[in-house]
Scaffold this motif. Structure first.
Motif, PDB file in Angstrom:
ATOM      1  N   TRP A   1       0.920  -1.016  -0.260  1.00 52.83           N
ATOM      2  CA  TRP A   1      -0.082   0.088   0.114  1.00 52.83           C
ATOM      3  C   TRP A   1       0.872   1.473  -0.248  1.00 52.83           C
ATOM      4  CZ3 TRP A   1      -1.521   3.764   4.615  1.00 52.83           C
ATOM      5  CH2 TRP A   1      -2.649   4.529   3.804  1.00 52.83           C
ATOM      6  N   THR A   2       0.268   2.232  -0.879  1.00 56.26           N
ATOM      7  CA  THR A   2       1.684   3.533  -0.859  1.00 56.26           C
ATOM      8  C   THR A   2       1.395   4.470  -0.361  1.00 56.26           C
ATOM      9  OG1 THR A   2      -0.253   4.436  -2.972  1.00 56.26           O
ATOM     10  CG2 THR A   2       1.453   2.140  -3.383  1.00 56.26           C
ATOM     11  N   GLY A   3       0.156   4.551   0.425  1.00 54.95           N
ATOM     12  CA  GLY A   3      -0.216   5.555   1.152  1.00 54.95           C
ATOM     13  C   GLY A   3      -0.862   6.958   0.636  1.00 54.95           C
ATOM     14  N   ARG A   4      -1.140   6.661  -0.821  1.00 59.43           N
ATOM     15  CA  ARG A   4      -1.981   7.701  -1.580  1.00 59.43           C
ATOM     16  C   ARG A   4      -2.529   7.632  -1.646  1.00 59.43           C
ATOM     17  NH1 ARG A   4       3.133  10.867  -3.915  1.00 59.43           N
ATOM     18  NH2 ARG A   4       5.009   9.143  -3.894  1.00 59.43           N
ATOM     19  N   LYS A   5      -3.961   9.219  -1.717  1.00 62.48           N
ATOM     20  CA  LYS A   5      -4.329   9.193  -3.094  1.00 62.48           C
ATOM     21  C   LYS A   5      -4.056  10.267  -4.195  1.00 62.48           C
ATOM     22  CE  LYS A   5      -8.312   7.768  -2.096  1.00 62.48           C
ATOM     23  NZ  LYS A   5      -8.909   8.064  -0.767  1.00 62.48           N
TER      24      LYS A   5
ATOM     25  N   GLU B   1      -5.152  20.017   6.937  1.00 60.35           N
ATOM     26  CA  GLU B   1      -6.086  18.831   7.658  1.00 60.35           C
ATOM     27  C   GLU B   1      -6.853  18.029   7.063  1.00 60.35           C
ATOM     28  OE1 GLU B   1      -3.888  22.028  10.338  1.00 60.35           O
ATOM     29  OE2 GLU B   1      -5.165  21.814   8.883  1.00 60.35           O
ATOM     30  N   SER B   2      -7.811  18.940   5.897  1.00 65.25           N
ATOM     31  CA  SER B   2      -9.271  18.152   5.094  1.00 65.25           C
ATOM     32  C   SER B   2      -8.483  17.511   4.558  1.00 65.25           C
ATOM     33  CB  SER B   2     -10.309  19.661   5.383  1.00 65.25           C
ATOM     34  OG  SER B   2      -9.340  20.676   4.288  1.00 65.25           O
ATOM     35  N   VAL B   3      -7.995  17.942   4.050  1.00 61.31           N
ATOM     36  CA  VAL B   3      -7.278  17.690   2.279  1.00 61.31           C
ATOM     37  C   VAL B   3      -6.698  16.192   2.806  1.00 61.31           C
ATOM     38  CG1 VAL B   3      -5.569  17.082   0.362  1.00 61.31           C
ATOM     39  CG2 VAL B   3      -6.644  19.335   1.372  1.00 61.31           C
ATOM     40  N   ILE B   4      -6.028  15.786   4.145  1.00 61.00           N
ATOM     41  CA  ILE B   4      -5.326  14.939   4.160  1.00 61.00           C
ATOM     42  C   ILE B   4      -6.693  13.944   5.014  1.00 61.00           C
ATOM     43  CG2 ILE B   4      -4.282  13.205   5.639  1.00 61.00           C
ATOM     44  CD1 ILE B   4      -2.116  15.763   5.757  1.00 61.00           C
ATOM     45  N   ARG B   5      -7.262  14.313   5.995  1.00 57.97           N
ATOM     46  CA  ARG B   5      -8.477  14.156   6.485  1.00 57.97           C
ATOM     47  C   ARG B   5     -10.546  12.860   5.587  1.00 57.97           C
ATOM     48  NH1 ARG B   5      -8.009  13.717  11.666  1.00 57.97           N
ATOM     49  NH2 ARG B   5      -8.000  15.530  12.883  1.00 57.97           N
ATOM     50  N   ASN B   6      -9.693  13.538   4.458  1.00 61.48           N
ATOM     51  CA  ASN B   6      -9.880  12.998   3.300  1.00 61.48           C
ATOM     52  C   ASN B   6     -10.464  12.279   2.193  1.00 61.48           C
ATOM     53  OD1 ASN B   6     -12.812  15.193   3.828  1.00 61.48           O
ATOM     54  ND2 ASN B   6     -11.680  16.846   2.733  1.00 61.48           N
ATOM     55  N   ALA B   7      -8.909  11.824   2.332  1.00 59.45           N
ATOM     56  CA  ALA B   7      -7.796  11.096   1.974  1.00 59.45           C
ATOM     57  C   ALA B   7      -7.617   9.191   2.889  1.00 59.45           C
ATOM     58  CB  ALA B   7      -6.803  11.360   0.601  1.00 59.45           C
ATOM     59  N   VAL B   8      -8.145   9.189   3.821  1.00 60.43           N
ATOM     60  CA  VAL B   8      -7.543   8.436   4.587  1.00 60.43           C
ATOM     61  C   VAL B   8      -8.558   7.560   4.422  1.00 60.43           C
ATOM     62  CG1 VAL B   8      -7.911   7.572   6.880  1.00 60.43           C
ATOM     63  CG2 VAL B   8      -6.892   9.998   6.375  1.00 60.43           C
TER      64      VAL B   8
ATOM     65  N   LEU C   1      -3.042  15.956 -12.021  1.00 60.22           N
ATOM     66  CA  LEU C   1      -2.742  15.926 -10.534  1.00 60.22           C
ATOM     67  C   LEU C   1      -1.801  15.681  -9.821  1.00 60.22           C
ATOM     68  CD1 LEU C   1      -6.399  17.747  -9.085  1.00 60.22           C
ATOM     69  CD2 LEU C   1      -4.333  19.248 -10.348  1.00 60.22           C
ATOM     70  N   GLY C   2      -1.294  14.272 -10.079  1.00 59.61           N
ATOM     71  CA  GLY C   2      -0.774  13.771  -8.860  1.00 59.61           C
ATOM     72  C   GLY C   2      -1.427  13.090  -7.923  1.00 59.61           C
ATOM     73  N   SER C   3      -0.736  12.774  -6.798  1.00 57.59           N
ATOM     74  CA  SER C   3      -1.035  11.829  -5.833  1.00 57.59           C
ATOM     75  C   SER C   3      -1.188  12.768  -4.441  1.00 57.59           C
ATOM     76  CB  SER C   3      -0.361  10.835  -5.981  1.00 57.59           C
ATOM     77  OG  SER C   3       1.279  10.843  -5.755  1.00 57.59           O
ATOM     78  N   LYS C   4      -1.740  12.454  -3.080  1.00 54.79           N
ATOM     79  CA  LYS C   4      -0.703  13.167  -1.757  1.00 54.79           C
ATOM     80  C   LYS C   4      -1.087  12.050  -1.347  1.00 54.79           C
ATOM     81  CE  LYS C   4      -5.996  13.092  -1.669  1.00 54.79           C
ATOM     82  NZ  LYS C   4      -7.448  14.021  -1.913  1.00 54.79           N
ATOM     83  N   ARG C   5      -0.130  12.757   0.190  1.00 57.91           N
ATOM     84  CA  ARG C   5       0.253  11.138   0.958  1.00 57.91           C
ATOM     85  C   ARG C   5      -0.483  11.515   1.898  1.00 57.91           C
ATOM     86  NH1 ARG C   5       5.432   9.241  -0.042  1.00 57.91           N
ATOM     87  NH2 ARG C   5       7.069  10.502  -1.037  1.00 57.91           N
ATOM     88  N   VAL C   6      -0.946  10.530   2.665  1.00 65.72           N
ATOM     89  CA  VAL C   6      -1.861  10.181   3.965  1.00 65.72           C
ATOM     90  C   VAL C   6      -1.319  10.048   5.000  1.00 65.72           C
ATOM     91  CG1 VAL C   6      -3.765  10.142   1.815  1.00 65.72           C
ATOM     92  CG2 VAL C   6      -2.937   8.064   3.467  1.00 65.72           C
ATOM     93  N   MET C   7      -0.149   9.540   4.812  1.00 66.40           N
ATOM     94  CA  MET C   7       0.807   9.645   6.189  1.00 66.40           C
ATOM     95  C   MET C   7       2.487   9.574   5.391  1.00 66.40           C
ATOM     96  SD  MET C   7       0.546   5.064   7.104  1.00 66.40           S
ATOM     97  CE  MET C   7      -0.756   5.528   7.722  1.00 66.40           C
TER      98      MET C   7
END
Length: 316
Positions: free
Chosen positions: A20-24, A130-137, A47-53
């Protein structure tokens, strides 16, 4: 060597390691754009991806995968999307893979137990997002399914009347073996030999590993026995302790050249470096004061690009 004989002597191993990459995927609403600005359409850019951790929390699982691949390649060679491994080495290899799998599962349980904490720490490290990360968890149950380690092993036989495709793959096994050994020899040269006039005892280990691999799969091409025997004889004549230099270093370079067809290694093998005689100590009253050591400029490393794509002629 006949196809039937080769197939009877190999087992096929397939590593199924899911990470699991931890990305969304990054969404337009995740970005803070100035008024009036707009994003290009999807067909033009993504757009690519974002890290959730923190990615370091997931790094151990990629390490386990690499360990498993190294373990299998230490005995076998790539074949049909998996690895062809000699039957006589299968029991040892499966034991090694079982241990790696056990460590993988232990690390997985530890990671899942700390999952929520790791996410919150990542959020705290990135204020304003914060919201960007939480929405991707992802839910922890989903993450559990994404991390897995398993090994399948089986033998193969051609379907009657449709043997040609398999025969072509089997006939290419010897070439694949030579290719992998050549690549490993090049990597060993770059990491341990390039630019040196002596090496330590650890530099011999990967060469022995290459010989073990060839020896286990020698039924693919019995003529390789002569290569293994010759290089093992060379290694047996090297000092067992201390640095390897002078003619011994040249002999080791010769072995590397045979395995990887490396021009620089051949040059050293044919022109051994001369060992300097230790300087005689002068009486105290005649000794000159020693100059302070000067700094030496380090030349930037330039990656070596192999120029030889065919199997080394020295193998035959």
């Amino acid at each position: 060597m006949s196809q039937d004989h080769i197939l009877k002597n190999i087992s096929i191993i397939v590593l199924s390691v899911s990470l699991w990459t931890g990305r969304k995927k990054l969404r337009p609403e995740d970005l803070k754009l100035a008024d009036g600005s707009e994003l290009p359409p999807d067909k033009l850019a993504t757009l690519g991806s974002k890290r959730v951790m923190d990615p370091s929390a997931l790094a151990p699982f990629a390490t386990f995968k690499r360990r498993a691949e190294r373990a299998v390649l230490g005995f076998g060679t790539r074949f049909l999307g998996g690895y062809a491994v000699p039957m006589e080495r299968l029991k040892i290899l499966m034991g090694d893979l079982a241990e790696i799998g056990r460590e993988f599962d232990e690390a997985k349980e530890t990671f899942l137990a700390e999952y929520d904490t790791a996410v919150e720490e990542w959020i705290a490290e990135n204020p304003g997002w914060e919201s960007v990360i939480r929405n991707a968890v992802e839910d922890i149950s989903y993450v559990r399914t994404q991390l897995s380690f398993s090994v399948q092993t089986f033998t193969i036989n051609p379907v009657e009347g449709h043997e040609n495709g398999l025969a072509a793959e089997v006939n290419g096994l010897a070439d694949q073996l030579r290719h992998e050994v050549r690549q490993q020899a090049l990597a060993t040269w770059d990491s341990s030999f390039r630019g040196k006039l002596e090496v330590g005892q650890k530099a011999v280990r990967p060469i022995r590993a290459m010989l073990d691999k060839i020896e286990g799969l020698v039924f693919l091409e019995p003529g390789l026995n002569e290569l293994v025997t010759g290089i093992r004889l060379t290694l047996s004549g090297l000092p067992k302790t201390g640095p390897i230099k002078g003619k011994d270093f040249a002999a080791l370079c010769g072995a590397i050249h045979l395995l990887g067809n490396i021009p620089e290694a051949r040059e050293i093998a044919e022109n051994p470096p001369v060992e300097e005689e230790p300087a005689e100590e002068l009486p105290a009253e005649e000794a000159e004061p020693m100059e302070e050591a000067r700094e030496i400029e380090v030349v930037p490393f330039t990656p070596y690009v192999p120029q030889f794509e065919e199997a080394p002629s020295e193998w035959f």
